[in-house]
Structures are given as structure tokens and as C-alpha cells.
Scaffold this motif. Structure first.
Motif, PDB file in Angstrom:
ATOM      1  N   ALA A  46     -49.290 -28.321   2.986  1.00  0.00           N
ATOM      2  CA  ALA A  46     -48.280 -29.648   3.735  1.00  0.00           C
ATOM      3  C   ALA A  46     -47.193 -29.307   3.048  1.00  0.00           C
ATOM      4  CB  ALA A  46     -49.464 -31.005   3.302  1.00  0.00           C
ATOM      5  N   GLY A  47     -47.321 -29.191   1.527  1.00  0.00           N
ATOM      6  CA  GLY A  47     -46.097 -29.288   0.950  1.00  0.00           C
ATOM      7  C   GLY A  47     -44.779 -28.025   1.275  1.00  0.00           C
ATOM      8  N   VAL A  48     -45.688 -26.651   1.198  1.00  0.00           N
ATOM      9  CA  VAL A  48     -45.147 -25.603   3.013  1.00  0.00           C
ATOM     10  C   VAL A  48     -45.129 -25.910   4.037  1.00  0.00           C
ATOM     11  CG1 VAL A  48     -45.979 -23.116   3.057  1.00  0.00           C
ATOM     12  CG2 VAL A  48     -46.222 -23.580   1.393  1.00  0.00           C
ATOM     13  N   LEU A  49     -45.748 -26.263   4.812  1.00  0.00           N
ATOM     14  CA  LEU A  49     -44.903 -27.189   6.061  1.00  0.00           C
ATOM     15  C   LEU A  49     -43.691 -27.736   6.180  1.00  0.00           C
ATOM     16  CD1 LEU A  49     -48.516 -26.828   7.936  1.00  0.00           C
ATOM     17  CD2 LEU A  49     -46.442 -25.426   8.098  1.00  0.00           C
ATOM     18  N   VAL A  50     -43.928 -29.068   5.454  1.00  0.00           N
ATOM     19  CA  VAL A  50     -43.230 -30.109   4.940  1.00  0.00           C
ATOM     20  C   VAL A  50     -42.058 -29.789   3.756  1.00  0.00           C
ATOM     21  CG1 VAL A  50     -44.672 -31.435   6.575  1.00  0.00           C
ATOM     22  CG2 VAL A  50     -43.833 -31.851   3.658  1.00  0.00           C
TER      23      VAL A  50
ATOM     24  N   VAL B 242     -47.583 -38.492   1.903  1.00  0.00           N
ATOM     25  CA  VAL B 242     -48.751 -38.127   0.981  1.00  0.00           C
ATOM     26  C   VAL B 242     -49.165 -36.832   0.860  1.00  0.00           C
ATOM     27  CG1 VAL B 242     -50.802 -36.297   2.899  1.00  0.00           C
ATOM     28  CG2 VAL B 242     -49.565 -37.782   4.213  1.00  0.00           C
ATOM     29  N   VAL B 243     -48.091 -36.419   0.227  1.00  0.00           N
ATOM     30  CA  VAL B 243     -47.364 -35.360  -0.520  1.00  0.00           C
ATOM     31  C   VAL B 243     -47.677 -35.457  -1.976  1.00  0.00           C
ATOM     32  CG1 VAL B 243     -46.645 -33.301  -0.794  1.00  0.00           C
ATOM     33  CG2 VAL B 243     -46.812 -33.477   1.002  1.00  0.00           C
ATOM     34  N   ALA B 244     -47.069 -36.913  -2.422  1.00  0.00           N
ATOM     35  CA  ALA B 244     -47.197 -37.445  -3.497  1.00  0.00           C
ATOM     36  C   ALA B 244     -48.216 -38.010  -4.035  1.00  0.00           C
ATOM     37  CB  ALA B 244     -46.140 -38.833  -3.434  1.00  0.00           C
ATOM     38  N   LEU B 245     -49.151 -38.636  -3.237  1.00  0.00           N
ATOM     39  CA  LEU B 245     -50.180 -39.053  -3.351  1.00  0.00           C
ATOM     40  C   LEU B 245     -51.135 -38.115  -3.954  1.00  0.00           C
ATOM     41  CD1 LEU B 245     -50.868 -42.141  -1.000  1.00  0.00           C
ATOM     42  CD2 LEU B 245     -49.821 -42.098  -3.616  1.00  0.00           C
ATOM     43  N   GLY B 246     -51.257 -37.128  -3.045  1.00  0.00           N
ATOM     44  CA  GLY B 246     -52.379 -35.848  -3.202  1.00  0.00           C
ATOM     45  C   GLY B 246     -51.847 -34.861  -4.796  1.00  0.00           C
ATOM     46  N   GLY B 247     -50.538 -34.935  -5.093  1.00  0.00           N
ATOM     47  CA  GLY B 247     -49.887 -33.802  -6.087  1.00  0.00           C
ATOM     48  C   GLY B 247     -50.637 -35.283  -7.482  1.00  0.00           C
ATOM     49  N   LEU B 248     -50.450 -37.043  -7.004  1.00  0.00           N
ATOM     50  CA  LEU B 248     -51.086 -37.393  -7.937  1.00  0.00           C
ATOM     51  C   LEU B 248     -52.484 -37.654  -8.344  1.00  0.00           C
ATOM     52  CD1 LEU B 248     -50.994 -40.266 -10.086  1.00  0.00           C
ATOM     53  CD2 LEU B 248     -51.459 -41.179  -8.148  1.00  0.00           C
ATOM     54  N   VAL B 249     -53.473 -36.884  -7.464  1.00  0.00           N
ATOM     55  CA  VAL B 249     -54.569 -36.531  -7.296  1.00  0.00           C
ATOM     56  C   VAL B 249     -55.352 -35.383  -8.375  1.00  0.00           C
ATOM     57  CG1 VAL B 249     -56.879 -36.211  -6.310  1.00  0.00           C
ATOM     58  CG2 VAL B 249     -55.303 -37.888  -5.882  1.00  0.00           C
ATOM     59  N   LEU B 250     -53.946 -34.335  -7.851  1.00  0.00           N
ATOM     60  CA  LEU B 250     -54.335 -33.104  -8.619  1.00  0.00           C
ATOM     61  C   LEU B 250     -53.463 -32.764  -9.884  1.00  0.00           C
ATOM     62  CD1 LEU B 250     -53.018 -30.778  -5.946  1.00  0.00           C
ATOM     63  CD2 LEU B 250     -55.037 -31.801  -6.501  1.00  0.00           C
ATOM     64  N   TRP B 251     -52.996 -34.102 -10.592  1.00  0.00           N
ATOM     65  CA  TRP B 251     -52.164 -34.401 -12.164  1.00  0.00           C
ATOM     66  C   TRP B 251     -53.159 -35.032 -12.599  1.00  0.00           C
ATOM     67  CZ3 TRP B 251     -48.845 -32.854 -15.033  1.00  0.00           C
ATOM     68  CH2 TRP B 251     -48.680 -33.752 -16.312  1.00  0.00           C
ATOM     69  N   ILE B 252     -54.255 -35.858 -12.163  1.00  0.00           N
ATOM     70  CA  ILE B 252     -55.017 -36.679 -12.864  1.00  0.00           C
ATOM     71  C   ILE B 252     -56.564 -35.808 -12.966  1.00  0.00           C
ATOM     72  CG2 ILE B 252     -56.144 -38.954 -12.146  1.00  0.00           C
ATOM     73  CD1 ILE B 252     -54.488 -40.544 -10.810  1.00  0.00           C
TER      74      ILE B 252
ATOM     75  N   VAL C 279     -53.152 -32.511  13.041  1.00  0.00           N
ATOM     76  CA  VAL C 279     -53.997 -31.677  14.360  1.00  0.00           C
ATOM     77  C   VAL C 279     -53.316 -30.159  14.278  1.00  0.00           C
ATOM     78  CG1 VAL C 279     -54.660 -31.805  16.617  1.00  0.00           C
ATOM     79  CG2 VAL C 279     -54.367 -34.011  15.380  1.00  0.00           C
ATOM     80  N   VAL C 280     -52.280 -29.786  14.788  1.00  0.00           N
ATOM     81  CA  VAL C 280     -51.722 -28.395  14.275  1.00  0.00           C
ATOM     82  C   VAL C 280     -52.233 -28.164  13.102  1.00  0.00           C
ATOM     83  CG1 VAL C 280     -49.293 -27.313  14.618  1.00  0.00           C
ATOM     84  CG2 VAL C 280     -49.564 -29.473  16.192  1.00  0.00           C
ATOM     85  N   PHE C 281     -51.731 -28.602  12.415  1.00  0.00           N
ATOM     86  CA  PHE C 281     -52.289 -27.746  10.604  1.00  0.00           C
ATOM     87  C   PHE C 281     -53.335 -27.351  10.603  1.00  0.00           C
ATOM     88  CE2 PHE C 281     -54.401 -28.472   6.844  1.00  0.00           C
ATOM     89  CZ  PHE C 281     -53.602 -27.117   6.154  1.00  0.00           C
ATOM     90  N   LEU C 282     -54.137 -27.935  11.750  1.00  0.00           N
ATOM     91  CA  LEU C 282     -56.080 -28.089  11.282  1.00  0.00           C
ATOM     92  C   LEU C 282     -56.516 -26.915  12.133  1.00  0.00           C
ATOM     93  CD1 LEU C 282     -57.232 -32.325  10.693  1.00  0.00           C
ATOM     94  CD2 LEU C 282     -57.586 -29.871   9.363  1.00  0.00           C
ATOM     95  N   ALA C 283     -55.381 -26.881  13.481  1.00  0.00           N
ATOM     96  CA  ALA C 283     -56.272 -25.801  15.004  1.00  0.00           C
ATOM     97  C   ALA C 283     -55.144 -24.838  14.162  1.00  0.00           C
ATOM     98  CB  ALA C 283     -55.046 -25.866  16.042  1.00  0.00           C
ATOM     99  N   VAL C 284     -54.356 -24.408  13.985  1.00  0.00           N
ATOM    100  CA  VAL C 284     -53.739 -23.359  13.047  1.00  0.00           C
ATOM    101  C   VAL C 284     -54.922 -23.354  12.178  1.00  0.00           C
ATOM    102  CG1 VAL C 284     -51.702 -22.047  11.653  1.00  0.00           C
ATOM    103  CG2 VAL C 284     -51.149 -23.912  13.492  1.00  0.00           C
TER     104      VAL C 284
END
Length: 429
Positions: A25-29, A169-179, A413-418
Motif C-alpha cells: 500500500a505504501g509503494v502504491l499510494v 490504513v498505512v499509518a495504523l498498519g505501521g503502528l501494528v508493525l512497530w508494536i 480490489v485492484v491491488f488484490l487482483a494484480v
């Protein structure tokens, strides 16, 4: 003696899934978020830039006496402006000019022509097109449109909505990874550390940005309406109460002689903010609308309707529902006007931090790309490690959020399809 490896913990399984989502997600957006952050920083600087660029129109020598407001309006009308006189903004501070506002054919939505008048002498210092309640001048209007839609009009709003949709989404995902990072790791990445510091601000920018978006914004408005969270509107006798509609105003120059009396009545009714706007009646004998427009202090948004010298309707910020108050504060904070320069400084640091996160994220990806001998950050199939019940809950949550925030749902959906197509391609290679 033999040892048996402990089964993988649920948290580790979730970490792989979040790592994969966060990375891709970070790479794409990332480009969209980077542009939004940099243009947002530019916008946050506009109050000082406006004061410098338009000093000839905005500033005059301080005078010990001021002309009646009606005479200042007469001075503006003497310049024979095109259009319809719709409102007056008295000089808020000594040394400031008064703005006399006109609606003109050919101007965009929420745009008006402002004639600037020296309140001490009646001298007209210039005229400019201004925008919205903030009275943004052309420079800020340009930077605002750059931030909002890259100067591409309505289609360009998709870029900012996509950035706001994914930022949280990216911010909260990063928090999970940090914790959930390995506790025995002595290496603390700058990327993760900055992400923790800017997390709250990023969530606020994402939420308030979505309220202005084209598609998610409609869903937010519908939700607020259904829950009774809308901002109260001023009741105008014989009118719609919509301050943005000036089509019913009388021709320029008529009916403004009572503006001094109206101002005095509004002040006596508790409209005490220095920045305010006096809207003319939309029909002969109709009501005036006086609104506090200062956003540096979060309570100065009161408004009154005045007819025949009496206050016939009022809206007080103190009576707003708590959700409407939070919305007002959030929007003002997003624009950098809440509490003045302090808000600006916070936005500068926040925008710089988000831009740094994007750059550092791409740097990490470039250094650890597969062609350099590293594997992917999280191989495919991470979802298989997640407990089935949790996976179902995650899927349902994604469907609900994707419906409420359409660009997030569509792009996911596009991301998952790719991703599926790339996976099949890799197997057949």
C-alpha cells in the motif's frame, strides 16, 4: 536432548499480513501521499505569504478615527464594480482594510469580488477575487486547488481522496508493525520512529480530508445527517438561510445604509469576534445575517439574523452538538487556522514528517529490493496463518469500510487482483 520449536504466535501471523499490506500500500499510494503532504505544507504557509504579497490591499496606516461602515461601502461602490453587493467585512484590526464583497457573473463557486477600503480615509486600495468563508486571496486559492485537485478540477480530486483514504490504513498498519517488532532487535528504524510521532496527526488529516472528498464525503454527510451531527444553520425569515446563495440580492448600491445599525445590534447580541461578515438581505425588508468568521479561536462561529433592528434568529457555537464541534475543530486544524501560528507549526512538522516517511519508505524498498539479493518483505499466503474466524471478521470489516470509503475499496480490489495475477505468473514462469 531435542527441542521442539514453539508454534507461531497469532501476533506473528498477523504481523506478516500487516507487513505485506503496509509495504505494498505504501509503494502504491506513496506518491499521492507525498504530493498531498508537500502541497499541504505550502498551504499552511499562506497566511504569512498573503500578508506579504497583498500588503498594498490589506494594510493601511493606522487611523485614530474611522468612517461609518456605510460610507466605506459608498467608497467601494464609487469604483463602479460589476455585480451585486452582497456582504461587508469590517476591518478586524487597526491598520487593516475593510472588504466590501460583490457577486459577479463568471466567478466560480464560493468566489466573490472584494473591494478593499481604508476605514480611516475611504480610499480604495484595490480589488481581488476572494474565496469561501476564509476569504482566501488568489495565492491561497491557487495553493488550495493545488492541494485539493492538482489544478485539474473535479477529476483531480481523486488523487487527494485516494491519499486520504489510504493514509489512515498505512499509518495504523505501521503502528501494528512497530508494536509487534522483535523485542531483541536493537535496530530502531528512523521510518518507524517518525511514523509513531506523526500517527495522531496523520489520522486527523485523513479523517478531515475524507469529509471534503467527493465520494466518501457524501457518505460522511449522510451519516452525520442520520445521527443528528450536522452543524445547525441560521434561520433567515423569508429566505433559505444559505449564505452561499446571493442570487436574490438587490442591485449594487441599494439597501446598505443600515449596515452601521445592524453591526451595533449584532455586537449587542453577543457577536464579539473581530473578524465578521455582514450579509445583506436577499429581498427588500428581509433579514441581515451577521456571522463570526474568525477561526483562530474555536468558539467564534456564532451568527445572528437581524430584521427591523431586532435579532430574529441566532445560532451559538455553545449549542452545537459535540460531533459538529469536533468537525469544526478538525477542519480548522486541517486548514492550519486553529490557534494561529501554533497550528501552522504543527502542520509544517506533520507534513514534513509524512513526506520523510514516504521518502524513507521508498529508500528501504530500494535497498532491500529482490534484485539486491533480498526476498520479498512478506511472501504471499500470509492470510493462511491468520485464524479463520479472525480472517472472516477482517474480510467483513474490509467490505464495510470499502463501501463507506469507495476509493479505498476499489483500489484494494485492484491491488488484490494484480497480486493474484502476479502470483500465478510467478508459478508458471
Amino acid at each position: 536432548m531435542t527441542t521442539t520449536a514453539a508454534p507461531p504466535r497469532t501476533s506473528f501471523a498477523w504481523r506478516g499480513l500487516f507487513l505485506r499490506l503496509h509495504f505494498y500500500a505504501g509503494v502504491l499510494v506513496g506518491p499521492f501521499v507525498l504530493i498531498a503532504a508537500l502541497t499541504g505544507v505550502l498551504y499552511a504557509l499562506t497566511p504569512q505569504l498573503e500578508s506579504w504579497v497583498y500588503s498594498d490591499q490589506l494594510r493601511v496606516p493606522v487611523s485614530t478615527q474611522q468612517l461609518p461602515l456605510s460610507q466605506q461601502v459608498d467608497a467601494a461602490l464609487a469604483t463602479a464594480p460589476q455585480g451585486t453587493l452582497v456582504a461587508v467585512r469590517p476591518a478586524p484590526e487597526p491598520g487593516d482594510t475593510t472588504r466590501v464583497l460583490f457577486a459577479e457573473e463568471g466567478l466560480g463557486e464560493s468566489e466573490r469580488r472584494a473591494v478593499f477600503v481604508d476605514p480611516g480615509t475611504g480610499r480604495v486600495t484595490g480589488d481581488l477575487v476572494v474565496y469561501g468563508t476564509s476569504g482566501a486571496l488568489p495565492l491561497r486559492m491557487t495553493l488550495s486547488q493545488l492541494h485539493r485537485n492538482l489544478m485539474l478540477g473535479e477529476p483531480g480530486r481523486l488523487y487527494s481522496e485516494l491519499a486520504a483514504s489510504w493514509l489512515w490504513v498505512v499509518a495504523l498498519g505501521g503502528l501494528v508493525l512497530w508494536i509487534t517488532r522483535p523485542r531483541n532487535s536493537k535496530r530502531v528504524r528512523t521510518h518507524g520512529l517518525i511514523g509513531v510521532w506523526v500517527l495522531a496527526g496523520a489520522l486527523l488529516l485523513s479523517a478531515t480530508g475524507l469529509t471534503w472528498s467527493a465520494y466518501a464525503g457524501e457518505n460522511v454527510a449522510t451519516l452525520r445527517q442520520s445521527l443528528g451531527w450536522t452543524t445547525p444553520s441560521l434561520k433567515i425569515p423569508g429566505g433559505s438561510g444559505d449564505h452561499g446563495d446571493h442570487s436574490g440580492h438587490s442591485p449594487a448600491g441599494s439597501g446598505h445604509g443600515d449596515v452601521d445599525t445592524v453591526l451595533g445590534t449584532a455586537r449587542a447580541a453577543g457577536i464579539d469576534a473581530k473578524p465578521l461578515e455582514i450579509g445583506l438581505p436577499t429581498a427588500p425588508g428581509g433579514a441581515w445575517k451577521v456571522t463570526e468568521i474568525g477561526r483562530g479561536w474555536p468558539t467564534q462561529v456564532d451568527a445572528v439574523a437581524i430584521q427591523d433592528g431586532d435579532v430574529v434568529s441566532s445560532v451559538k457555537f455553545a449549542d452545537y452538538p459535540i460531533a459538529a464541534k469536533l468537525t469544526r475543530w478538525g477542519i480548522d486544524a486541517h486548514m492550519g487556522v486553529l490557534f494561529g501560528w501554533v497550528n501552522q507549526l504543527v502542520l509544517l512538522l506533520l507534513g514534513g514528517g509524512i513526506a520523510a516517511l514516504v521518502v524513507l519508505g521508498y529508500r528501504m524498498w530500494w535497498k532491500r529490493r529482490p534484485t539486491q539479493g533480498f526476498g520479498r518483505p512478506a511472501p504471499r499466503g500470509q492470510w493462511r496463518k491468520v485464524p479463520p474466524a479472525a480472517l472472516v471478521g477482517l474480510g467483513v470489516g474490509a467490505l464495510v469500510i470499502g463501501w463507506f470509503v469507495p476509493l479505498l475499496g476499489i483500489s484494494l480490489v485492484v491491488f488484490l487482483a494484480v497480486d493474484v495475477l502476479l502470483g500465478r505468473r510467478a508459478k508458471t514462469a
